[in-house]
Design a protein around this motif. Sequence first.
Motif, mmCIF file in Angstrom:
data_model
loop_
_atom_site.group_PDB
_atom_site.id
_atom_site.type_symbol
_atom_site.label_atom_id
_atom_site.label_comp_id
_atom_site.label_asym_id
_atom_site.label_seq_id
_atom_site.Cartn_x
_atom_site.Cartn_y
_atom_site.Cartn_z
ATOM 1 N N LEU A 195 -26.512 19.208 23.926
ATOM 2 C CA LEU A 195 -27.720 18.952 23.309
ATOM 3 C C LEU A 195 -27.805 18.190 21.755
ATOM 4 O O LEU A 195 -28.356 17.497 21.470
ATOM 5 N N THR A 196 -26.698 18.903 20.938
ATOM 6 C CA THR A 196 -26.765 18.648 19.682
ATOM 7 C C THR A 196 -25.945 16.953 19.589
ATOM 8 O O THR A 196 -26.389 16.162 18.867
ATOM 9 N N VAL A 197 -24.869 16.514 20.461
ATOM 10 C CA VAL A 197 -24.450 15.224 20.391
ATOM 11 C C VAL A 197 -25.502 14.165 20.852
ATOM 12 O O VAL A 197 -25.444 13.194 20.440
ATOM 13 N N TRP A 198 -26.057 14.749 21.984
ATOM 14 C CA TRP A 198 -27.321 14.069 22.378
ATOM 15 C C TRP A 198 -28.313 13.617 21.377
ATOM 16 O O TRP A 198 -28.798 12.449 21.118
ATOM 17 N N ALA A 199 -28.806 14.643 20.546
ATOM 18 C CA ALA A 199 -29.769 14.557 19.572
ATOM 19 C C ALA A 199 -29.269 13.666 18.430
ATOM 20 O O ALA A 199 -29.893 12.628 17.971
ATOM 21 N N VAL A 200 -27.981 13.704 17.816
ATOM 22 C CA VAL A 200 -27.631 13.210 16.601
ATOM 23 C C VAL A 200 -26.817 11.693 17.158
ATOM 24 O O VAL A 200 -26.755 10.938 16.142
ATOM 25 N N GLN A 201 -26.254 11.542 18.220
ATOM 26 C CA GLN A 201 -25.404 10.459 18.646
ATOM 27 C C GLN A 201 -25.896 9.445 19.723
ATOM 28 O O GLN A 201 -25.976 8.344 19.388
ATOM 29 N N LEU A 202 -26.488 10.135 20.734
ATOM 30 C CA LEU A 202 -27.120 9.423 21.786
ATOM 31 C C LEU A 202 -28.572 8.991 21.929
ATOM 32 O O LEU A 202 -28.862 7.795 22.385
ATOM 33 N N ARG A 203 -29.356 9.840 21.445
ATOM 34 C CA ARG A 203 -30.879 9.655 21.748
ATOM 35 C C ARG A 203 -31.363 8.514 21.008
ATOM 36 O O ARG A 203 -32.140 8.108 21.509
ATOM 37 N N PRO A 204 -30.777 8.307 19.728
ATOM 38 C CA PRO A 204 -31.270 7.154 19.129
ATOM 39 C C PRO A 204 -31.172 5.826 19.786
ATOM 40 O O PRO A 204 -32.059 4.839 19.778
ATOM 41 N N HIS A 205 -30.197 5.666 20.713
ATOM 42 C CA HIS A 205 -29.845 4.662 21.446
ATOM 43 C C HIS A 205 -30.767 4.265 22.802
ATOM 44 O O HIS A 205 -30.682 3.693 23.477
ATOM 45 N N GLN A 206 -31.272 5.532 23.122
ATOM 46 C CA GLN A 206 -31.953 5.502 24.602
ATOM 47 C C GLN A 206 -33.553 5.163 24.275
ATOM 48 O O GLN A 206 -34.104 5.777 23.504
ATOM 49 N N LYS A 207 -33.930 4.357 25.377
ATOM 50 C CA LYS A 207 -35.292 3.867 25.254
ATOM 51 C C LYS A 207 -36.338 4.276 26.271
ATOM 52 O O LYS A 207 -37.391 4.755 26.058
ATOM 53 N N SER A 208 -35.642 4.831 27.439
ATOM 54 C CA SER A 208 -36.741 4.996 28.735
ATOM 55 C C SER A 208 -36.747 6.710 28.592
ATOM 56 O O SER A 208 -35.844 7.253 28.231
ATOM 57 N N PRO A 209 -37.705 7.135 29.123
ATOM 58 C CA PRO A 209 -37.929 8.720 29.259
ATOM 59 C C PRO A 209 -36.812 9.360 30.259
ATOM 60 O O PRO A 209 -36.499 10.553 29.971
ATOM 61 N N ALA A 210 -36.837 8.611 31.182
ATOM 62 C CA ALA A 210 -35.582 9.075 32.295
ATOM 63 C C ALA A 210 -34.090 9.387 31.198
ATOM 64 O O ALA A 210 -33.601 10.375 31.581
ATOM 65 N N GLU A 211 -33.904 8.476 30.486
ATOM 66 C CA GLU A 211 -32.610 8.609 29.626
ATOM 67 C C GLU A 211 -32.756 9.823 28.925
ATOM 68 O O GLU A 211 -31.947 10.539 28.714
ATOM 69 N N ARG A 212 -33.852 9.892 28.217
ATOM 70 C CA ARG A 212 -33.979 10.958 27.376
ATOM 71 C C ARG A 212 -34.297 12.384 28.182
ATOM 72 O O ARG A 212 -34.034 13.562 27.390
ATOM 73 N N LEU A 213 -34.525 12.246 29.093
ATOM 74 C CA LEU A 213 -34.714 13.690 29.907
ATOM 75 C C LEU A 213 -33.411 14.070 30.592
ATOM 76 O O LEU A 213 -33.098 15.416 30.676
ATOM 77 N N LEU A 214 -32.459 13.202 30.878
ATOM 78 C CA LEU A 214 -31.222 13.540 31.589
ATOM 79 C C LEU A 214 -30.531 14.565 30.918
ATOM 80 O O LEU A 214 -30.039 15.791 31.315
ATOM 81 N N PHE A 215 -30.131 14.511 29.411
ATOM 82 C CA PHE A 215 -29.557 15.507 28.827
ATOM 83 C C PHE A 215 -29.939 16.759 28.625
ATOM 84 O O PHE A 215 -29.076 17.817 28.862
#
Length: 313
Positions: free
Chosen positions: A257-277
């Motif tokens: 969750l932390t890596v997703w929040a600080v490294q990956l989430r800013p690059h994600q655009k769609s809701p599906a991408e943001r829901l996956l992690f």
Amino acid sequence: MNFTWFASAYDPDDVPYRLSVLLQITGSLVLAAGVDRAFEAGDLTVITVGYVVLRTALAALWLRAALADPVRRRTALRFASGVALCQLGWVGLLLVPTSLMLPGIVVMILAELSVPVWAQSAGMTPWHPGHIAERYGLFTLIVLGESVAAATVAVRGAFNRHHGTGPLWALAAGGLLMAFAMWWLYFARPAHALLATTHQDHRRRFPWAYGHYLVFASATAEGAGLASYADHVTRHTTATSAAAGAAITVPAAVFLLTVWAVQLRPHQKSPAERLLFPVAAVGVLAASWTAAPALVSGLLLAAAAVVAGARHR
């Protein structure tokens, strides 16, 4: 972490600077020498001495920066005074009653974390996105390596005692897969590119930097969790299987969750991408109740890594 940001702003690499670095290394070694005493006897004396040596050297560097950089002198002086006052607080904590020790530690940790925010509010110091990303990435690699080493020692001891059982093989395979997936996830997107885009938005810089405390802590805890589960399998500890499994899955979920929040989430655009992690993190936590929590968690982390890599391409 504080030294990394200082070095990104001011790095003369001369003799006084190098000597201060060696002094900080000495302080960190003294601190490490006191860890066992702190946890076993509640004695923070050695840890405090090491930490004061380490941080006083950093405060001296900030005073030197204040002399050399008049434009940011106020910021540098805030750093120097904040760090020094915190060291007085840690020394004072040695004199309080045992019942107040834990609340005092919490207060001091919050004070330490507040110093950079307070100091930088007087004016931001310069920093290089590539340098910061490299330093944080290298420290993540070190922590993951230490975690793997700790788990390896524990699993090897368990194999020597029991000559390899099904749960131990699943633990070994799952632990290795988890380490590989955690490494892949962290470096799935270049951090320097993210930091470069937020270079002028300092409100986003602090969450990225402080979020790494959870990255480092969860990666470290993962090794301890794998070792604990190996002990549970071979020695049949009093912990329930779900509790022993949670020692593996909770750090893995926090890391994800932390890596997703600080490294990956800013690059994600769609809701599906943001829901996956977040969904994958829930699945990792649910693996606590399976017969092979490390292997199931490893597979879920690997799947998240594959998706993160595929999105990147």
